[in-house]
Design an enzyme around this catalytic site. Structure first.
Site, PDB file in Angstrom:
ATOM      1  CB  CYS A   1      -0.892  -0.010   1.246  1.00 35.76           C
ATOM      2  SG  CYS A   1      -1.992   1.410   1.370  1.00 35.76           S
TER       3      CYS A   1
ATOM      4  CG  HIS B   1      -5.599  -2.567  -0.944  1.00 39.57           C
ATOM      5  ND1 HIS B   1      -4.537  -3.099  -0.253  1.00 39.57           N
ATOM      6  CD2 HIS B   1      -5.387  -1.230  -0.969  1.00 39.57           C
ATOM      7  CE1 HIS B   1      -3.728  -2.117   0.120  1.00 39.57           C
ATOM      8  NE2 HIS B   1      -4.214  -0.970  -0.312  1.00 39.57           N
ATOM      9  CD  GLU B   2      -6.602   1.044  -3.916  1.00 38.51           C
ATOM     10  OE1 GLU B   2      -6.728   2.090  -3.236  1.00 38.51           O
ATOM     11  OE2 GLU B   2      -5.506   0.469  -4.041  1.00 38.51           O
TER      12      GLU B   2
ATOM     13  CG  HIS C   1      -7.318   2.858   1.322  1.00 40.93           C
ATOM     14  ND1 HIS C   1      -6.414   3.124   2.330  1.00 40.93           N
ATOM     15  CD2 HIS C   1      -6.642   2.142   0.398  1.00 40.93           C
ATOM     16  CE1 HIS C   1      -5.224   2.598   2.007  1.00 40.93           C
ATOM     17  NE2 HIS C   1      -5.339   1.976   0.844  1.00 40.93           N
TER      18      HIS C   1
END
Ligand code: NI
Length: 177
Positions: free
Chosen positions: A100, A142-143, A146
């Site tokens: 990341c 993953h994105e 956030h």
């Protein structure tokens, strides 16, 4: 527009949930997306979420081109995804290595859904609705994490599988994402 500084783990702004985008085709949203594209490109990232450059909105971008150095890596089309909703297609979980831009120099083994549907809109408010698997599904999870204030180390099951990239993969050149 501009390459922005990427916030690093420890900055409390990375742990705040983001709010949905309400207005499209505005100068502000266009500038945000251009800043995200410039920042991701400058760092060779696979994806970037708005909170990583300090903007608390539900906007992520991602994309991975075919790289001759990684012939087995799946290509992911460049995508601007706003106000996303993720739905796993089944219960299968797969562990995979992630990095990341907010956790530079490190990698960890992270469990993710193998198959999922993602819905949202693009920068013009046009609908996106895709079913994906494997690496594409991993990048999206993953994105979008956030946007919920979650960084991948928070999902690692065994912290022995978290460490400095150079120590974990001494023989490989691994790109950040
Ligand atoms: Ni990230």
């Amino acid at each position: 527009m501009a390459i922005k500084a990427v916030l690093r783990m420890g900055d409390p702004r990375l742990f705040e949930p983001s709010t949905p985008v309400q207005k499209f085709k505005t100068a502000q949203l266009n500038a945000l997306i251009q800043d995200m594209r410039d920042t991701m490109a400058s760092l060779n990232g696979a994806g970037l979420a708005a909170p990583q450059i300090g903007v608390n909105l539900q906007v992520v971008i991602f994309g991975v081109q075919k790289n001759p150095r990684y012939p087995d890596a799946q290509e992911v089309p460049f995508t601007i995804l706003i106000n996303p909703k993720l739905t796993p297609l089944d219960d299968e979980i797969e562990e995979g290595w992630e990095g990341c831009l907010s956790v530079p120099g490190m990698h960890g083994l992270v469990p993710r859904y193998k198959r999922l549907r993602y819905q949202g809109v693009d920068e013009n408010g046009k609908k996106i609705d895709r079913k994906v698997a494997d690496f594409h599904a991993r990048v999206v999870q993953h994105e979008c994490d956030h946007l919920a204030g979650i960084l991948y180390p928070m999902r690692i099951r065994d912290m022995r599988n978290f460490g400095f990239t150079a120590e974990l993969f001494p023989d490989e050149e691994i790109e950040e994402d």
